[in-house]
Design a protein around this motif. Structure first.
Motif, PDB file in Angstrom:
ATOM      1  N   VAL A  87       0.555  -1.419   0.114  1.00 42.43           N
ATOM      2  CA  VAL A  87      -0.138   0.208   0.027  1.00 42.43           C
ATOM      3  C   VAL A  87       0.534   0.834  -0.163  1.00 42.43           C
ATOM      4  N   SER A  88       1.864   1.174   0.731  1.00 40.42           N
ATOM      5  CA  SER A  88       3.096   2.130   0.798  1.00 40.42           C
ATOM      6  C   SER A  88       3.155   3.109  -0.349  1.00 40.42           C
ATOM      7  N   GLU A  89       3.651   1.642  -0.821  1.00 39.67           N
ATOM      8  CA  GLU A  89       3.889   2.218  -2.521  1.00 39.67           C
ATOM      9  C   GLU A  89       3.135   2.879  -3.834  1.00 39.67           C
ATOM     10  N   LYS A  90       2.024   2.305  -2.996  1.00 42.64           N
ATOM     11  CA  LYS A  90       0.721   2.345  -4.440  1.00 42.64           C
ATOM     12  C   LYS A  90      -0.001   4.006  -4.007  1.00 42.64           C
ATOM     13  N   LEU A  91       0.732   4.329  -2.469  1.00 42.47           N
ATOM     14  CA  LEU A  91      -0.065   5.725  -2.303  1.00 42.47           C
ATOM     15  C   LEU A  91       0.452   6.816  -2.453  1.00 42.47           C
ATOM     16  N   GLU A  92       0.125   7.907  -3.440  1.00 49.07           N
ATOM     17  CA  GLU A  92       0.635   8.771  -3.953  1.00 49.07           C
ATOM     18  C   GLU A  92       1.135   9.868  -3.484  1.00 49.07           C
ATOM     19  N   TYR A  93       1.371   9.797  -2.138  1.00 50.32           N
ATOM     20  CA  TYR A  93       1.554  10.646  -1.269  1.00 50.32           C
ATOM     21  C   TYR A  93       3.165  10.691  -0.946  1.00 50.32           C
TER      22      TYR A  93
END
Length: 142
Positions: A87-93
């Motif tokens: 999830v952290s890799e996919k979040l655009e933040y």
């Protein structure tokens, strides 16, 4: 819990009293059953407020989280280590707090992506925008 126009929320009031009357202090607020048409899901709100949305899959919630023009910080909670990475890799933040509501430290880079800004402040990454890197190559033949 109070309700306003079908929206349930917890607290949602200005703090008053001796310690608060000279400022604009607001109680931490949870918005329950938030929907996509609500302005708060499409703004970069700086305040103690958390809109809660329901979702049915990890893919859906990531798409919804990324479907905003801002990208300063995001947060999620899990005990699943594979989900942490996925999830952290996919979040655009620019910053992702995993089981951490305040993922900030002086020695860490601070900054966002998209309309939340470019570059970083803090950490070694924060100084990079102020540096001019020069590569010098010299060959000496004796």
């Amino acid at each position: 819990m109070r309700e306003r126009r079908g929206q349930a929320f917890y607290t949602g009031k200005r703090l008053t009293g001796r310690n608060y009357d000279n400022g604009h202090f607001y109680c931490p607020t949870l918005l329950v059953n938030s929907t996509e048409d609500m302005k708060i899901l499409h703004e970069e709100t700086f305040g103690p407020i958390a809109p809660l949305i329901r979702f049915t899959s990890e893919k859906e919630v990531i798409e919804r989280a990324n479907n905003i023009e801002y990208g300063l910080a995001s947060y999620f909670y899990t005990n699943d280590l594979s989900r942490v990475y996925r999830v952290s890799e996919k979040l655009e933040y620019g910053m992702v707090g995993i089981n951490d509501a305040a993922p900030f430290a002086v020695q860490a880079p601070f900054g966002g992506v998209k309309e939340s800004g470019l570059g970083r402040e803090g950490g070694t990454e924060g100084i990079e925008d102020y540096l001019n890197v020069k590569m010098t190559s010299t060959r000496i033949h004796l």
